[in-house]
Design an enzyme around this catalytic site. Sequence first.
Site, PDB file in Angstrom:
ATOM      1  N   HIS A   2       2.383 -11.611   3.340  1.00 46.80           N
ATOM      2  CA  HIS A   2       2.064 -12.879   3.998  1.00 46.80           C
ATOM      3  C   HIS A   2       3.301 -13.667   4.413  1.00 46.80           C
ATOM      4  CE1 HIS A   2      -1.989 -11.949   3.488  1.00 46.80           C
ATOM      5  NE2 HIS A   2      -2.394 -12.858   2.647  1.00 46.80           N
ATOM      6  N   ASP A  19      -1.013   0.515   1.077  1.00 49.73           N
ATOM      7  CA  ASP A  19      -0.288  -0.438   0.215  1.00 49.73           C
ATOM      8  C   ASP A  19       0.850   0.321  -0.461  1.00 49.73           C
ATOM      9  OD1 ASP A  19       0.446  -2.361  -1.887  1.00 49.73           O
ATOM     10  OD2 ASP A  19      -1.506  -3.287  -1.523  1.00 49.73           O
ATOM     11  N   SER A  58     -10.902  -6.071  -2.441  1.00 56.32           N
ATOM     12  CA  SER A  58     -11.472  -6.040  -1.083  1.00 56.32           C
ATOM     13  C   SER A  58     -12.013  -4.654  -0.761  1.00 56.32           C
ATOM     14  CB  SER A  58     -10.436  -6.485  -0.053  1.00 56.32           C
ATOM     15  OG  SER A  58      -9.215  -5.790  -0.206  1.00 56.32           O
TER      16      SER A  58
HETATM   17  N1  SAH Z   1      -6.767  -7.156  -0.077  1.00 59.97           N
HETATM   18  C1  SAH Z   1      -6.516  -7.375  -1.487  1.00 59.97           C
HETATM   19  C2  SAH Z   1      -5.312  -8.235  -1.773  1.00 59.97           C
HETATM   20  C3  SAH Z   1      -4.020  -7.738  -1.150  1.00 59.97           C
HETATM   21  S1  SAH Z   1      -2.600  -8.605  -1.758  1.00 59.97           S
HETATM   22  C4  SAH Z   1      -7.758  -8.038  -2.097  1.00 59.97           C
HETATM   23  O1  SAH Z   1      -8.340  -8.934  -1.470  1.00 59.97           O
HETATM   24  O2  SAH Z   1      -8.163  -7.659  -3.167  1.00 59.97           O
HETATM   25  C5  SAH Z   1      -1.348  -8.042  -0.673  1.00 59.97           C
HETATM   26  C6  SAH Z   1      -0.924  -6.606  -0.889  1.00 59.97           C
HETATM   27  O3  SAH Z   1      -0.096  -6.257   0.216  1.00 59.97           O
HETATM   28  C7  SAH Z   1      -0.106  -6.342  -2.158  1.00 59.97           C
HETATM   29  O4  SAH Z   1      -0.763  -5.409  -2.958  1.00 59.97           O
HETATM   30  C8  SAH Z   1       1.231  -5.773  -1.629  1.00 59.97           C
HETATM   31  O5  SAH Z   1       1.755  -4.692  -2.386  1.00 59.97           O
HETATM   32  C9  SAH Z   1       0.850  -5.307  -0.240  1.00 59.97           C
HETATM   33  N2  SAH Z   1       1.973  -5.283   0.696  1.00 59.97           N
HETATM   34  C10 SAH Z   1       2.793  -6.312   1.009  1.00 59.97           C
HETATM   35  N3  SAH Z   1       3.726  -5.915   1.904  1.00 59.97           N
HETATM   36  C11 SAH Z   1       3.470  -4.595   2.159  1.00 59.97           C
HETATM   37  C12 SAH Z   1       4.098  -3.612   2.977  1.00 59.97           C
HETATM   38  N4  SAH Z   1       5.144  -3.890   3.749  1.00 59.97           N
HETATM   39  N5  SAH Z   1       3.600  -2.352   2.957  1.00 59.97           N
HETATM   40  C13 SAH Z   1       2.544  -2.045   2.179  1.00 59.97           C
HETATM   41  N6  SAH Z   1       1.899  -2.930   1.403  1.00 59.97           N
HETATM   42  C14 SAH Z   1       2.361  -4.192   1.377  1.00 59.97           C
HETATM   43 MG    MG Z   2      -5.825 -12.152   0.754  1.00 56.84          MG
END
Ligand code: SAH
Ligand code: MG
Length: 209
Positions: A140, A67, A48
């Site tokens: 999520h 992240d 993204s």
């Molecule tokens: N936006 C990305 C996908 C993200 S996947 C794309 O579309 O390419 C979700 C991400 O959220 C993961 O990498 C995970 O490490 C991060 N994540 C989940 N809980 C989190 C938290 N509490 N703090 C920081 N990052 C978090």
């Molecule tokens: Mg997503």
Amino acid sequence: MTPAEQQRAEAARGFMPPDEGLALWKAATDADSRLGPALEVGSYCGKSALYLGPAIRDAASSLFCVDHHRGSEENQAGWEWHEPDLVDPAVGKMDTLPIFRRTVHDAGLEDVIVAVVGDSPRVARLWTSPLSFLFIDGGHGIEPARLDFELWTPHVAVGGLLAIHDVFPNPADGGRPPYEQIYLPALASGHFVEASATGSLRVLRRVGD
Ligand code: SAH
Ligand code: MG
């Protein structure tokens, strides 16, 4: 699996298909960078960020990518969406930071993107800059999604944009929390109105207090 089934399965995993990525890029180009920098919650391997980065660079702005790079609950070993080659064997935990960095480097976006490696609520509680653009695609689960709504969305400047990924109004299409804990509360707050919808991506605009 047919290609259509494959695409539905990938969408349910949070994979970003090209039409949603382009809609994300378009929304970032619509953001008014005079309001502040852009920020994404949840970067994973940087896909993204690749869509957002060029729009933010064209606006001479910055994109903060938050992240902890340890993966979401559903990415951990034993869960459905685990990718074993993303585990750091020395530590025994997921580590997507090296891949994220390589992605950003290879795309020539190191001068635009600032990686913030840490827990989203911890960063959000100390964040003070108004944001022209906020993209939420982090954890999520119910509680992570609720916290991202509660702690990050107040930072969107009036006139700024809030993009949310993996919004599935129909439970058959994917998990509930981005819809129930972020999208619906944002609209119910009266602070946001919907600007566009593309696949599971929703873009809202902040309209005032
Ligand atoms: N936006 C990305 C996908 C993200 S996947 C794309 O579309 O390419 C979700 C991400 O959220 C993961 O990498 C995970 O490490 C991060 N994540 C989940 N809980 C989190 C938290 N509490 N703090 C920081 N990052 C978090
Ligand atoms: Mg997503």
